[in-house]
Design an enzyme around this catalytic site. Structure first.
Site, PDB file in Angstrom:
ATOM      1  N   TYR A  49       0.821  -1.234   0.000  1.00  0.00           N
ATOM      2  CA  TYR A  49       0.000   0.000   0.000  1.00  0.00           C
ATOM      3  C   TYR A  49       0.848   1.274   0.000  1.00  0.00           C
ATOM      4  O   TYR A  49       0.469   2.276   0.581  1.00  0.00           O
ATOM      5  CB  TYR A  49      -0.962   0.023   1.196  1.00  0.00           C
ATOM      6  CG  TYR A  49      -1.780  -1.224   1.316  1.00  0.00           C
ATOM      7  CD1 TYR A  49      -2.677  -1.589   0.311  1.00  0.00           C
ATOM      8  CD2 TYR A  49      -1.629  -2.075   2.403  1.00  0.00           C
ATOM      9  CE1 TYR A  49      -3.407  -2.757   0.402  1.00  0.00           C
ATOM     10  CE2 TYR A  49      -2.358  -3.240   2.505  1.00  0.00           C
ATOM     11  CZ  TYR A  49      -3.251  -3.583   1.489  1.00  0.00           C
ATOM     12  OH  TYR A  49      -3.957  -4.737   1.575  1.00  0.00           O
ATOM     13  N   ARG A  50       1.986   1.205  -0.624  1.00  0.00           N
ATOM     14  CA  ARG A  50       2.908   2.362  -0.696  1.00  0.00           C
ATOM     15  C   ARG A  50       3.392   2.818   0.678  1.00  0.00           C
ATOM     16  O   ARG A  50       3.839   3.945   0.858  1.00  0.00           O
ATOM     17  CB  ARG A  50       2.285   3.534  -1.461  1.00  0.00           C
ATOM     18  CG  ARG A  50       1.847   3.123  -2.849  1.00  0.00           C
ATOM     19  CD  ARG A  50       1.724   4.261  -3.818  1.00  0.00           C
ATOM     20  NE  ARG A  50       1.303   3.791  -5.131  1.00  0.00           N
ATOM     21  CZ  ARG A  50       2.121   3.313  -6.061  1.00  0.00           C
ATOM     22  NH1 ARG A  50       3.407   3.252  -5.845  1.00  0.00           N
ATOM     23  NH2 ARG A  50       1.657   2.893  -7.214  1.00  0.00           N
ATOM     24  N   LEU A  51       3.294   1.927   1.650  1.00  0.00           N
ATOM     25  CA  LEU A  51       3.833   2.256   2.981  1.00  0.00           C
ATOM     26  C   LEU A  51       5.288   1.783   3.022  1.00  0.00           C
ATOM     27  O   LEU A  51       5.649   0.871   3.753  1.00  0.00           O
ATOM     28  CB  LEU A  51       2.989   1.592   4.077  1.00  0.00           C
ATOM     29  CG  LEU A  51       1.512   1.998   4.058  1.00  0.00           C
ATOM     30  CD1 LEU A  51       0.746   1.288   5.169  1.00  0.00           C
ATOM     31  CD2 LEU A  51       1.363   3.506   4.202  1.00  0.00           C
TER      32      LEU A  51
END
Ligand SMILES: Cc1cc2nc3c(=O)[nH]c(=O)nc-3n(C[C@H](O)[C@H](O)[C@H](O)COP(=O)(O)O)c2cc1C
Length: 204
Positions: free
Chosen positions: A182-184
């Site tokens: 999640y683009r974390l």
């Protein structure tokens, strides 16, 4: 569902020495990259700040920094001599990792460059003579003609062309980036602080 707290950044969290972490990531990349795990983007700039970027191969990492070889009279060579600062960027797709390096440039001593040049395959050495890197070339035939010319000129040992050189980038900052769900993503920046390094986690 993916665990948002997946520990992708654990190697970075534990690392105190960016060189050791870099060596570990390079070793990982060598195991999984399709080719050229040591390929890196090299960004230079003119003294008035106009940037340019291209890929070169990293040939050595040691206390002095990150070394690469090139034609000193090329575009990059001219920019590095006129404005001796540069940035590097590695992208290892197979590992979903990026490393960014920034710092000051110095030219490698001639003994180091000679030693490396001597170890290169004969035709790469000939190529170094034949190519006036970054300058206009009228035709491919001219390049091939120059190659034959230097093969004839140097039937045995090939001296290093005087303009063929190496540079070393002494890092002031090294940033490690590992893709997360999640683009974390995980990002850690190491900044040189005298003889040691400070480390800071950054928002992705
Ligand atoms: C995978 C790869 C590796 C390369 N390695 C080098 C290198 O080690 N040294 C070099 O001078 N050029 C290398 N090149 C070519 C450079 O990207 C570039 O075209 C050339 O150095 C001229 O750049 P300049 O005109 O900005 O000086 C490589 C290109 C690729 C795609």
């Amino acid at each position: 569902m993916s665990d948002l707290n997946e520990r992708t950044g654990v190697q970075m969290e534990d690392a105190a020495d960016p060189f050791a972490l870099f060596d570990r990531w390079m070793a990982d990349a060598k195991l999984s990259e399709l080719n050229d795990p040591n390929a890196m983007s090299l960004a230079t700039a003119t003294p008035d700040g106009i940037p340019s970027v291209r890929i070169v191969l990293l040939k050595r990492v040691d206390d002095r920094g990150f070394s690469f070889y090139t034609n000193g009279e090329s575009r990059k060579g001219g920019e590095l001599r006129a404005n001796p600062r540069a940035a590097l960027c590695f992208h290892w797709k197979s590992r979903q990792r990026q490393v960014r390096v920034e710092g000051a440039i110095t030219e490698l001593p001639p003994e180091d460059v000679n030693q490396y040049f001597t170890r290169r395959p004969r035709m790469s050495q000939i190529g170094a003579w034949a190519s006036q890197q970054s300058r206009p070339l009228a035709s491919r035939e001219e390049l091939i003609e120059r190659t034959h010319q230097y093969e004839a000129e140097f039937p045995e040992a090939i001296p290093r062309p005087p303009y063929w050189t190496g540079f070393v980038l002494k890092p002031s900052r090294i940033e490690f980036w590992q893709e997360g769900a999640y683009r974390l993503h995980d990002r850690f920046i190491f900044a040189r602080a005298g003889d040691s390094w400070s480390k800071q986690r950054l928002f992705p």
